[in-house]
Design a protein around this motif. Structure first.
Motif, mmCIF file in Angstrom:
data_model
loop_
_atom_site.group_PDB
_atom_site.id
_atom_site.type_symbol
_atom_site.label_atom_id
_atom_site.label_comp_id
_atom_site.label_asym_id
_atom_site.label_seq_id
_atom_site.Cartn_x
_atom_site.Cartn_y
_atom_site.Cartn_z
ATOM 1 N N UNK A 128 0.848 -1.167 -0.078
ATOM 2 C CA UNK A 128 0.082 -0.037 0.102
ATOM 3 C C UNK A 128 0.710 1.188 -0.152
ATOM 4 N N UNK A 129 0.496 2.259 -0.558
ATOM 5 C CA UNK A 129 1.168 3.532 -0.572
ATOM 6 C C UNK A 129 1.454 3.803 0.750
ATOM 7 N N UNK A 130 2.899 4.544 1.258
ATOM 8 C CA UNK A 130 3.206 4.989 2.503
ATOM 9 C C UNK A 130 2.079 5.893 2.951
ATOM 10 N N UNK A 131 1.569 7.053 2.064
ATOM 11 C CA UNK A 131 0.564 7.833 2.797
ATOM 12 C C UNK A 131 -0.339 7.311 3.529
ATOM 13 N N UNK A 139 10.414 4.153 0.253
ATOM 14 C CA UNK A 139 11.292 5.074 -0.680
ATOM 15 C C UNK A 139 11.988 4.084 -1.550
ATOM 16 N N UNK A 140 12.380 2.740 -1.271
ATOM 17 C CA UNK A 140 13.208 1.997 -2.122
ATOM 18 C C UNK A 140 12.150 1.037 -2.879
ATOM 19 N N UNK A 141 10.911 1.331 -2.705
ATOM 20 C CA UNK A 141 9.946 0.303 -3.522
ATOM 21 C C UNK A 141 8.829 1.004 -3.948
ATOM 22 N N UNK A 142 9.426 2.375 -4.571
ATOM 23 C CA UNK A 142 8.473 3.273 -5.243
ATOM 24 C C UNK A 142 7.290 3.930 -4.253
ATOM 25 N N UNK A 143 7.714 4.078 -2.913
ATOM 26 C CA UNK A 143 6.877 4.766 -2.008
ATOM 27 C C UNK A 143 5.802 3.703 -1.508
ATOM 28 N N UNK A 144 5.853 2.446 -1.741
ATOM 29 C CA UNK A 144 4.908 1.423 -1.472
ATOM 30 C C UNK A 144 5.424 0.712 -0.178
ATOM 31 N N UNK A 145 4.465 0.329 0.776
ATOM 32 C CA UNK A 145 5.097 -0.181 2.031
ATOM 33 C C UNK A 145 4.504 -1.760 1.935
ATOM 34 N N UNK A 146 5.610 -2.565 2.082
ATOM 35 C CA UNK A 146 5.297 -4.038 2.143
ATOM 36 C C UNK A 146 4.962 -4.593 3.600
#
Length: 79
Positions: A32-35, A68-75
């Protein structure tokens, strides 16, 4: 007797949120997006009241660096 851990409970909730909100196929990374992650985590942590604002900010900064290392996506594996 088990001891309730607010951080583990919160992280379990965040894992479920990622699995619900992701656009990844079932069984995927549940990104999901970091935001979105940051908003939900901050909200749930503030309701909990057991986690200090400093702890929230430090945790989110660590997650942001990984995202940030994954295009702003949290895994899920980031936490």
């Amino acid at each position: 007797m088990s001891c309730w851990n607010p951080l583990q409970s919160l992280l379990s909730s965040m894992k479920q949120a990622c699995e619900i909100l992701t656009r990844d196929p079932e069984g995927g990374a549940a990104r999901i997006p970091f935001e979105t992650f940051s908003f939900l985590y901050s909200y749930l942590a503030s309701i909990d009241g057991e986690i200090s604002e400093t702890e929230i900010n430090v945790f989110l900064q660590e997650i942001k660096e990984k995202a940030d290392k994954h295009s702003g996506m949290v895994l899920i594996r980031h936490f």
